[in-house]
Enzyme design. Structure first.
Site, PDB file in Angstrom:
ATOM      1  N   ARG A  87      58.464  71.645 -24.537  1.00 19.94           N
ATOM      2  CA  ARG A  87      59.361  72.601 -23.868  1.00 19.94           C
ATOM      3  C   ARG A  87      60.365  71.875 -22.977  1.00 19.94           C
ATOM      4  NH1 ARG A  87      58.350  72.187 -18.705  1.00 19.94           N
ATOM      5  NH2 ARG A  87      56.234  71.820 -17.955  1.00 19.94           N
ATOM      6  N   GLN A  90      60.554  70.134 -16.428  1.00 16.49           N
ATOM      7  CA  GLN A  90      59.882  68.958 -15.907  1.00 16.49           C
ATOM      8  C   GLN A  90      58.390  69.246 -15.727  1.00 16.49           C
ATOM      9  OE1 GLN A  90      62.373  66.856 -12.983  1.00 16.49           O
ATOM     10  NE2 GLN A  90      64.053  68.190 -13.546  1.00 16.49           N
ATOM     11  N   HIS A  94      49.650  74.803 -14.202  1.00 17.85           N
ATOM     12  CA  HIS A  94      49.071  76.045 -14.690  1.00 17.85           C
ATOM     13  C   HIS A  94      47.613  76.093 -14.261  1.00 17.85           C
ATOM     14  CE1 HIS A  94      52.598  76.929 -16.958  1.00 17.85           C
ATOM     15  NE2 HIS A  94      52.434  75.954 -17.835  1.00 17.85           N
ATOM     16  N   ALA A 162      58.156  80.295 -13.029  1.00 13.02           N
ATOM     17  CA  ALA A 162      58.822  79.193 -13.733  1.00 13.02           C
ATOM     18  C   ALA A 162      59.081  79.589 -15.179  1.00 13.02           C
ATOM     19  CB  ALA A 162      57.965  77.934 -13.674  1.00 13.02           C
ATOM     20  N   GLY A 164      60.038  77.747 -19.031  1.00  9.07           N
ATOM     21  CA  GLY A 164      60.226  76.565 -19.866  1.00  9.07           C
ATOM     22  C   GLY A 164      60.123  76.984 -21.318  1.00  9.07           C
ATOM     23  N   ILE A 176      57.042  81.813 -19.799  1.00 10.30           N
ATOM     24  CA  ILE A 176      57.121  81.959 -18.347  1.00 10.30           C
ATOM     25  C   ILE A 176      55.733  81.811 -17.716  1.00 10.30           C
ATOM     26  CG2 ILE A 176      59.128  83.459 -18.568  1.00 10.30           C
ATOM     27  CD1 ILE A 176      55.977  85.086 -17.388  1.00 10.30           C
ATOM     28  N   CYS A 193      58.829  71.285 -11.033  1.00  9.68           N
ATOM     29  CA  CYS A 193      60.138  71.443 -11.678  1.00  9.68           C
ATOM     30  C   CYS A 193      61.155  70.424 -11.194  1.00  9.68           C
ATOM     31  CB  CYS A 193      60.671  72.866 -11.474  1.00  9.68           C
ATOM     32  SG  CYS A 193      59.553  74.142 -12.102  1.00  9.68           S
TER      33      CYS A 193
END
Length: 236
Positions: A87, A90, A94, A162, A164, A176, A193
């Site tokens: 993805r 940066q 999670h 966030a 990506g 997301i 990020c």
């Protein structure tokens, strides 16, 4: 004039695809490698015309993922497993208490505009937050959704969600992450990020004083998704 993502999101949207988007919610944490394999297989089937579009809501065990722009120096302390991923973006974290939504949509059928897709993902999150009286905002120089934090000082703001993505054969992958009540300290092992300025941090529903359940957030996510992307149906 170059349109901002606010203008892009406010513009009229292409007519949604006729078929509803399948909606799936995992009932237990999903390992990152398992999630990637599942997502890749489904995206390939969507591209091949043999499967419906899908939004898959999950939680991961604690981990860090590295996007294609991740810098080695932004991994400050590898407290958890680190997974390279295709993805954009940066480093991100999670873990439990964070709702991750993997979004597998056929962008070619939806206008073929990747920049619009990112703006719409942000709009989806902003509308979800609004359901809980949280004002989420986008910034031109940073992808994702932020909330202002005047209680922390002038110009302070925190990221609550966030984004990506990756696009393969015009099907989107990844998606997301929205912070409900994760352990905010877990973000301290990375520069989230790639944004290191002290006035930019990370927040969550709980950190903002909103005590909500994951099912409540899921309901709001589904309603807002339908407004932005079109109707959904439970995956059979």
């Amino acid at each position: 004039m170059i349109n901002t993502r606010d203008r892009i999101a406010a513009a009229s949207r292409p007519t949604p695809a006729a078929a509803p988007v399948a909606w799936r919610i995992a009932t237990a944490p999903v390992g990152y490698e398992t999630a990637l394999a599942t997502m890749e297989a489904r995206a390939a089937a969507i591209a091949g015309g043999t499967a419906d579009e899908l939004v898959w809501l999950i939680e991961h065990p604690p981990l860090y993922s590295a996007g294609t722009s991740a810098r080695r120096e932004d991994l400050l302390e590898p407290r958890f497993p680190v997974f390279p991923t295709g993805r954009g973006g940066q480093f991100t974290y999670h873990g439990p208490g964070q709702r991750v939504a993997y979004v597998m949509l056929d962008l070619k059928r939806r206008g073929g505009d990747v920049r619009r897709f990112v703006a719409d993902l942000e709009e989806w999150l902003i509308r979800t937050l609004a359901a809980f009286n949280i004002r989420g905002e986008r910034r031109e120089d940073r992808v994702g959704v932020l909330v202002r934090r005047p209680d922390k000082g002038d110009g302070c703001e925190d990221k609550i969600a966030a984004i990506g993505i990756r696009v393969k054969r015009w099907v989107s992958l990844h998606g997301i992450s929205l912070n409900i009540d994760p352990d905010i300290d877990h973000f301290g092992g990375i520069v989230p990020c790639g944004v290191a300025a002290p006035r930019y941090g990370v927040t969550s529903f709980l950190d903002l004083g909103h005590v909500v359940t994951m099912p409540e957030v899921d309901t709001a996510l589904r309603g807002a998704f339908a407004e932005v992307f079109g109707r959904t149906c439970d995956e059979s």
